[in-house]
Structure formats: structure tokens, C-alpha cells
Design an enzyme around this catalytic site. Sequence first.
Site, PDB file in Angstrom:
ATOM      1  N   ASP A  73       0.640  -1.164  -0.051  1.00 19.15           N
ATOM      2  CA  ASP A  73       0.067  -0.019  -0.052  1.00 19.15           C
ATOM      3  C   ASP A  73       1.021   1.425   0.009  1.00 19.15           C
ATOM      4  O   ASP A  73       0.363   2.247  -0.916  1.00 19.15           O
ATOM      5  CB  ASP A  73      -0.988   0.040   1.248  1.00 19.15           C
ATOM      6  CG  ASP A  73      -2.103   1.138   1.239  1.00 19.15           C
ATOM      7  OD1 ASP A  73      -2.285   1.530   0.039  1.00 19.15           O
ATOM      8  OD2 ASP A  73      -2.437   1.342   1.992  1.00 19.15           O
ATOM      9  N   CYS A 104     -20.159   1.260  -0.591  1.00 17.63           N
ATOM     10  CA  CYS A 104     -20.054   0.294  -1.877  1.00 17.63           C
ATOM     11  C   CYS A 104     -19.502  -1.165  -1.658  1.00 17.63           C
ATOM     12  O   CYS A 104     -19.944  -1.805  -2.380  1.00 17.63           O
ATOM     13  CB  CYS A 104     -19.182   1.088  -2.657  1.00 17.63           C
ATOM     14  SG  CYS A 104     -17.435   1.096  -2.447  1.00 17.63           S
ATOM     15  N   CYS A 142     -22.212  -5.447  -1.359  1.00 22.84           N
ATOM     16  CA  CYS A 142     -21.894  -6.235  -2.639  1.00 22.84           C
ATOM     17  C   CYS A 142     -22.343  -7.625  -2.243  1.00 22.84           C
ATOM     18  O   CYS A 142     -22.200  -8.398  -1.187  1.00 22.84           O
ATOM     19  CB  CYS A 142     -20.487  -6.409  -2.750  1.00 22.84           C
ATOM     20  SG  CYS A 142     -19.704  -7.653  -3.914  1.00 22.84           S
TER      21      CYS A 142
END
Length: 342
Positions: free
Chosen positions: A131, A241, A245
Amino acid sequence: MTIEDEIRAKAVELGFASCGFARADAAPQAGDGLRAWLGEGRHGDMRWMEDRAEQRASPNGLWPAAKSVIALAMSYAPAVDPLALAEHGELGRISVYAQGTDYHKTVKKALKALGRWLAETHGGELKVFVDTAPVMEKPLAAAAGLGWQGKHTNLLSREHGNWLFLGVVMTSLELAPDAPAEEHCGSCMRCIEACPTAAITGPGRIDARRCISYLTIEHAGPIPEEFRASIGNRIYGCDDCLAVCPWNRFAEAAQANRAFLPRAELAAPRLADLLELDDAAFRETFAGSPIKRIGRNRMIRNCLIAAGNSKEAGLTTSVEPHLGDPDPVVAEAARWALARLA
């Protein structure tokens, strides 16, 4: 066992949920997409993405000696609904990934252990990344078969949903690549429809300047007023979001690394308590958490926006002391919050 089988077994032993292999040049389209995204200015204030764009565009741009990529994923699937606090205005919502120990440390420790073992048993040169380096983990993980990038742009797995931290080991070894995962989003648009600020402008297209995660974490200035009401009580990141899912029904919290279990004080913090934090108390409260990186002032700014959205008149006494804050961004957020609460 093949060398790839040995690596997979070691990865599982170290706490990874998935492991796959790809050639270092397996995702050339990712660099093209990055350049277009930057060219449109959709990265907002994240100048660090511009500064090392060519290194980020390809593993060989970062390390020319890399021949193969080992992509790894560690699950942080939550045991509770990340959207459960949406109607509790007096509480702040912290993104699931930041409620436990800083994932950078946990994932990197496991990557280093895997790297040491690989070097000792099979030789070759290697570098590990998680990251903080200019590496496009998601396209590489998709190329290595760990999953596909969903319409929200995050990696999505049929076995683990989208609650995954990604890490990459680049090596000079020639490893047999896995087949890329097939896309399984179909006609589903839930993630796009769930975004509170319409930051997902189309399948696989995100405008960071509208994203609540960007606004509450990366953006240092005043949060644009057009987005403030939509932020609700989110004070660090946003999970909407991800949470909607359908593939998450296969993600089991039991598979998550225990280091990522939520700390009690971060699972449902009271805004009134957070608004009392000075710099020293902020550092103590968020020690060992990725939240510490944004600093006290940015967190107070976020909590003031949440207080303004709370409809909790009792928070007025927690907001008022910040009217005279030496940071003009904090003071302005306090004025906005008080006007909303009035």
C-alpha cells in the site's frame, strides 16, 4: 510440490487467505488507466500519485529486475453489518479496515516472513510492498487470479468478497503465472447506486474528489459543502460500496486475521468524546491505528461535520469550544455544525 505450491502453503501458514502468481508485465492496461485518471484530475490532492506515476504504472518501472509477482490477500471480513450505525447520529462511523490494528504492519510483517523463507529456500532477489509504495496491487492481484476489480474498483473474490488487504512480493524468480480471474459482477449495480456522493461515475470509474474516504482521510482542507450532508456520521472512510456487494455473503469473519478485530473504542465511538480530544489524547486513542496518520485536526474536522448532521442538539456544547480553534478549517467546520444544529 511445485515451488508455487510451496509458496501457497507458506502463505496460508502466515495468515493469507489467497495467493497467486503473475508475470511482472502482466497488467499493462493498468498503467494506461492510471495515466488517464491522473490526466483528468480525478486523484484530487493526492500529488504523491503523480510524483511516482511511472513507477506505479508497472512493476518493472519500480524494479527492472522483477520477473514475477506474488499477489497475496488477507481477509478482514467484519462480523457485524458495517452500515448498522447509519441511524445513530451521536456515534461516529469508522471504516471497518481501520477499527483494528494498522493493517500495514500486520500485512508487511507476514510479507517479510514469506520473503525471508522464499530467499532461504529458493534464492533469488525480492522486494515486498503493501500500500505505501507505488504499486498497483489491485490490477496485479486480478492478473494473478485472486479476483477481479469490481465496478467499485476494489478487488472482489468469489470466496472472500471484497474485504481484502493486498500485498505484493516482486521477485527475480521465474514463477508459473496463474490465469486471471473472470469478472462476475454481471448486471449488478449495487455499489454504484449505494455511493452517497456519486463518486463511482460508472463501472470501474471513480472520482476521488467526491469519495468520502478521500474527503475524510486524504483531503486536508475544508470539505466542500456540497458533500457534507451526504457524509452523515462517517468520520473516517466509507464502506457503503463494499458493504452492499452480494459476493460478501461468502466472506466469513472467522477467516479474518485476528489483528483486524475491532477495538472496542473504535467500533462505535461517541462524537462527544472524540470532540474533547487534544493532540496528545488523539495520539493515545489512535496509537497503533492507521487513523493516527491524519492527525487530530482532520479528525476533529470530520467529527464536527458528523455532529452537524446528527440532529443531536446535545452536541452543541461539544461543538462550541472549537469555534476558536487555531486551525481555520476546524473553526469553520464548527460554525457550520452549529448552524446545522440550530
